[in-house]
Design a protein around this motif. Structure first.
Motif, short mmCIF file in Angstrom:
data_model
loop_
_atom_site.label_atom_id
_atom_site.label_comp_id
_atom_site.label_asym_id
_atom_site.label_seq_id
_atom_site.Cartn_x
_atom_site.Cartn_y
_atom_site.Cartn_z
N GLN A 8 78.37 72.59 43.76
CA GLN A 8 78.35 72.45 42.57
C GLN A 8 79.35 71.82 41.65
OE1 GLN A 8 77.23 76.71 40.75
NE2 GLN A 8 78.95 76.53 39.61
N TYR A 9 78.87 70.90 40.61
CA TYR A 9 79.73 70.04 39.94
C TYR A 9 79.60 70.51 38.36
CZ TYR A 9 80.85 67.15 44.03
OH TYR A 9 81.21 66.69 45.33
N ASP A 10 80.78 70.39 37.69
CA ASP A 10 80.41 70.44 36.24
C ASP A 10 80.12 69.06 35.73
OD1 ASP A 10 80.85 73.20 35.72
OD2 ASP A 10 83.01 72.84 36.01
N VAL A 11 79.34 68.87 34.84
CA VAL A 11 79.14 67.43 34.38
C VAL A 11 79.79 67.22 32.97
CG1 VAL A 11 77.18 65.91 33.38
CG2 VAL A 11 76.61 67.53 35.58
N HIS A 20 77.31 70.97 31.41
CA HIS A 20 76.23 71.66 32.41
C HIS A 20 76.73 71.76 33.86
CE1 HIS A 20 74.17 67.71 31.99
NE2 HIS A 20 73.92 67.82 33.17
N LEU A 21 76.03 72.23 34.56
CA LEU A 21 76.19 72.39 36.10
C LEU A 21 75.04 71.20 36.65
CD1 LEU A 21 76.92 76.04 36.83
CD2 LEU A 21 78.70 74.20 36.48
N GLN A 124 88.12 65.77 44.61
CA GLN A 124 88.71 64.50 43.84
C GLN A 124 87.59 63.89 43.21
OE1 GLN A 124 89.51 64.40 47.52
NE2 GLN A 124 91.37 65.70 46.81
N THR A 125 86.26 64.66 43.00
CA THR A 125 85.04 63.99 42.54
C THR A 125 84.90 64.51 41.09
OG1 THR A 125 84.15 63.63 44.67
CG2 THR A 125 82.76 63.57 42.95
N VAL A 126 84.68 63.54 40.12
CA VAL A 126 84.05 64.03 38.75
C VAL A 126 82.93 63.58 38.60
CG1 VAL A 126 84.73 63.78 36.56
CG2 VAL A 126 86.62 64.07 38.19
N ILE A 127 81.90 64.57 38.19
CA ILE A 127 80.57 64.16 37.48
C ILE A 127 80.30 64.02 36.21
CG2 ILE A 127 78.12 64.64 37.97
CD1 ILE A 127 79.53 64.09 40.80
N VAL A 128 80.10 62.69 35.57
CA VAL A 128 80.04 62.46 34.24
C VAL A 128 78.48 62.44 33.70
CG1 VAL A 128 82.21 61.51 34.11
CG2 VAL A 128 80.23 60.25 34.42
N ILE A 200 81.44 59.80 39.50
CA ILE A 200 80.03 59.50 39.79
C ILE A 200 79.05 59.84 38.73
CG2 ILE A 200 78.16 59.81 41.47
CD1 ILE A 200 80.24 60.82 43.27
N THR A 201 78.15 59.14 38.17
CA THR A 201 77.09 59.55 37.11
C THR A 201 76.15 60.48 37.55
OG1 THR A 201 75.66 57.73 37.33
CG2 THR A 201 77.58 57.35 35.75
N GLU A 202 75.34 61.07 36.66
CA GLU A 202 74.56 62.13 37.39
C GLU A 202 72.96 61.26 38.05
OE1 GLU A 202 72.94 65.91 35.09
OE2 GLU A 202 73.66 64.65 33.27
N LYS A 203 72.82 60.44 37.41
CA LYS A 203 71.67 59.43 38.03
C LYS A 203 72.16 58.86 39.52
CE LYS A 203 68.79 58.32 34.44
NZ LYS A 203 68.38 56.89 33.37
N ALA A 204 73.47 58.43 39.46
CA ALA A 204 74.09 58.00 40.72
C ALA A 204 74.17 59.08 41.94
CB ALA A 204 75.23 57.43 40.54
#
Length: 214
Positions: A8-11, A20-21, A124-128, A200-204
């Motif tokens: 589960q990541y925070d966007v 959102h998640l 170490q991953t961030v979702i944007v 990483i972007t959401e679509k990616a």
């Protein structure tokens, strides 16, 4: 044996705030995690080797069909051919020959290795948001501001994974030595391993789950 893991990541939005998640399901191997990653890494490093170093042996050097001088009576050492390795311009003994470096690795093994390393780098991953890096024109200062908003140190290696090529983002980041861009369907182990942070972007992320989670 593989195990299904849900992460589960925070966007994060433009301001670097969680909007959102986002959930991603990865099928990983816990028992042979590092083994399969090592195999895939060796296979990729083998592909990068050119293997085109080549020296001619005495049978490949041009000329030397005639005996340089007679066997006896000249006072000089015996010589049978100018192609001898003892002569300047002659063949080379035990020199390198052209070689193709290949390592067999199944497609599913490579996908499993990428899933394992993504799981290991989850902290170490961030979702944007998909529009996080988008701009109407190249703007390096904007990219640096966006990275700062994510609380990422610019002196550390950063890998940005996009769903597709974006010329403006490429032109904005090409002078940043610690930032690397890559498409979601073309990610590789070397880029992920040597990066300290993954953005990483959401679509990616959706493409990664679709392409590498077979």
């Amino acid at each position: 044996m593989t195990t299904d893991i849900q992460i589960q990541y925070d966007v994060l939005s433009k301001e670097g705030l969680a909007s959102h998640l986002k959930l991603i399901n990865l099928r990983i191997s816990e028992s042979k995690s590092m083994y399969i990653v090592h195999r895939a890494l060796v296979e990729q490093l083998h592909k990068k080797r050119q293997g085109n170093a080549n020296c001619k042996t005495r049978s490949e050097v041009r000329g030397g069909g005639r005996k340089p001088w007679k066997q006896k009576g000249t006072g000089r050492a015996r010589a049978g051919s100018i192609r001898s390795p003892l002569w300047k311009g002659g063949g080379v003994i035990f020199g390198p020959k052209t070689k193709e470096y290949t390592k067999k690795l199944n497609k599913k093994e490579k996908q499993l290795a990428i899933r394992n390393i993504l799981y290991n780098k989850r902290k170490q991953t961030v979702i944007v948001n998909d529009s996080y890096f988008q701009s109407n024109q190249p703007n390096t200062k904007l990219i640096l501001k966006n990275i700062n908003d994510l609380k990422i140190n610019q002196s550390e290696k950063i890998l940005i994974i996009l769903p597709k090529k974006d010329v403006n983002i490429y032109l904005s980041t090409r002078n940043l030595k610690n930032v690397e861009l890559i498409q979601a369907n073309q990610i590789n182990l070397i880029s992920i391993i040597r990066s300290k942070h993954l953005v990483i972007t959401e679509k990616a992320l959706d493409i990664i789950q679709k392409v590498y989670n077979e």
